[in-house]
Design an enzyme around this catalytic site. Sequence first.
Site, PDB file in Angstrom:
ATOM      1  N   TYR A   1       5.475  89.810   6.846  1.00  0.00           N
ATOM      2  CA  TYR A   1       5.582  91.153   7.409  1.00  0.00           C
ATOM      3  C   TYR A   1       7.043  91.533   7.622  1.00  0.00           C
ATOM      4  O   TYR A   1       7.357  92.459   8.356  1.00  0.00           O
ATOM      5  CB  TYR A   1       4.762  91.267   8.700  1.00  0.00           C
ATOM      6  CG  TYR A   1       3.293  91.053   8.431  1.00  0.00           C
ATOM      7  CD1 TYR A   1       2.613  91.893   7.554  1.00  0.00           C
ATOM      8  CD2 TYR A   1       2.594  89.995   9.004  1.00  0.00           C
ATOM      9  CE1 TYR A   1       1.276  91.683   7.268  1.00  0.00           C
ATOM     10  CE2 TYR A   1       1.256  89.790   8.717  1.00  0.00           C
ATOM     11  CZ  TYR A   1       0.603  90.636   7.845  1.00  0.00           C
ATOM     12  OH  TYR A   1      -0.713  90.425   7.542  1.00  0.00           O
TER      13      TYR A   1
ATOM     14  N   HIS B   1       2.197  96.677   9.365  1.00  0.00           N
ATOM     15  CA  HIS B   1       1.907  95.849  10.541  1.00  0.00           C
ATOM     16  C   HIS B   1       2.536  96.452  11.794  1.00  0.00           C
ATOM     17  O   HIS B   1       3.066  95.743  12.645  1.00  0.00           O
ATOM     18  CB  HIS B   1       2.408  94.415  10.314  1.00  0.00           C
ATOM     19  CG  HIS B   1       1.483  93.358  10.841  1.00  0.00           C
ATOM     20  ND1 HIS B   1       1.750  92.631  11.966  1.00  0.00           N
ATOM     21  CD2 HIS B   1       0.288  92.907  10.405  1.00  0.00           C
ATOM     22  CE1 HIS B   1       0.773  91.767  12.202  1.00  0.00           C
ATOM     23  NE2 HIS B   1      -0.133  91.913  11.261  1.00  0.00           N
TER      24      HIS B   1
HETATM   25  O1  KDG Z   1      -4.559  87.728  13.716  1.00  0.00           O
HETATM   26  C1  KDG Z   1      -3.946  88.861  13.156  1.00  0.00           C
HETATM   27  C2  KDG Z   1      -4.147  88.918  11.650  1.00  0.00           C
HETATM   28  O2  KDG Z   1      -5.499  89.029  11.348  1.00  0.00           O
HETATM   29  C3  KDG Z   1      -3.386  90.069  11.015  1.00  0.00           C
HETATM   30  O3  KDG Z   1      -2.012  89.884  11.246  1.00  0.00           O
HETATM   31  C4  KDG Z   1      -3.634  90.148   9.510  1.00  0.00           C
HETATM   32  O4  KDG Z   1      -2.638  92.317   9.391  1.00  0.00           O
HETATM   33  C5  KDG Z   1      -3.352  91.484   8.903  1.00  0.00           C
HETATM   34  C6  KDG Z   1      -4.014  91.830   7.638  1.00  0.00           C
HETATM   35  O5  KDG Z   1      -3.924  92.986   7.234  1.00  0.00           O
HETATM   36  O6  KDG Z   1      -4.654  90.948   7.040  1.00  0.00           O
HETATM   37 MG    MG Z   2      -2.984  94.297   8.532  1.00  0.00          MG
END
Ligand code: KDG
Ligand code: MG
Length: 405
Positions: free
Chosen positions: A155, A206
């Site tokens: 991210y 995110h």
């Molecule tokens: O626990 C948090 C995750 O499931 C997340 O960070 C994953 O953003 C995510 C995604 O789009 O898969």
């Molecule tokens: Mg996500």
Amino acid sequence: MHITGVRCILTAPAGVGLAVVKVATSEPGLYGLGCATFTQRLLAVRTVVEDYLEPLLVGRDPHRIEDIWQLIYQNAYWRNGPILNNALSGVDQALWDIKGKVAGLPLFELLGGKVREGAAAYAHADGRDPQEVLDAVLRLREAGFEHVRCQLDGYGGHAGPALRGPTDAQPGQYYDRAAYAHGVTGLFEHLRAELGFGPQLLHDVHERLAPIDAVRLAKELEPFRLFFLEDPLAPEDQDWLRGIRQQSTTPIAMGELFTHPLEWRALIVERLIDFVRVHISDIGGITPARKLAALAEAFGVRTAFHGPGDVSPVGHAANVHLDVTVSNFGIQEFTPFNDALTEVFPGAPELREGYLYPSAAPGLGIDIDEDLAARYPLHANVAQFREGVVDWTQSRLPDGTLARP
Ligand code: KDG
Ligand code: MG
């Protein structure tokens, strides 16, 4: 027939803590399974399931899914939130599983039957620079994926000391919003120059940007025609979606953090998002997910149910049964299962050439080998907990300010 027991099984076959609820019935050998995975707070979910829901449910008719859903939803007086909703989901999914087993039909038949044979899935391409991401996209294209999520450095953060800023800054996962946003634009420039417009590319922000920078990013990415831009804003900042709509046609996906119906209602009704990507166990299971999909259909919004590694294979099965029956299906996020996961959970959805297929066995069509599950206890296997504390959510901006992960 009546419910005789409700238990919560915790296991971590892939190094990620998972919670699965098992609802037992008075019919010998008949039980249901449901995903209750809130990986950052598993023990709290287990307490709700075993200390509060089991006494509430023992003796009741497992066929009355809607009534039991409402009963659990209202029983604590205070409602919603990830802990209560995950516990509710564990029971709800297990009741759908039981109903399918009694009927001798896979869940997708109970939900109205298939409108497609398999659900198109997207996989994750990650790299330290645009070329590495491109290489990962090409590998996934070879494996049959039409849709690929593209990220620079996950991210866009890095674990370690502060990037710059005050001395003695707190430890954490530091990231720089401006460098991140600039990097993403460069990434998609490179990918489209090399790949053309054939592949469907996605990106997950995110919720890392300040709202106005998210508006700008959606606008800057418009020429690269993303399939969707995910979570450009935090749920708390959702009023800024109107700004994104006024400025660009980049399709927007949102919802994995939603745990309350009021978080999605206006977004769908006002057509402020294009894809609703709730984490099904976080909204309370299959029962509310069906209603949400129907609401979205009426407003031209598509589904993109959350499918990260912190959904159990039971939860992935629920996703895929819904995906193949919902006419406004958009895409399914998929995280590969390792060997341990497929051994612990026989009957998990199968991936072939970029499409996911649900099991045709009755109910969710998936089981759990409890003896094997016990060989992957939480504490020994879960990388994200260091001395019982979740580490990766402790993100900081360059000056040391705590920020959303
Ligand atoms: O626990 C948090 C995750 O499931 C997340 O960070 C994953 O953003 C995510 C995604 O789009 O898969
Ligand atoms: Mg996500």
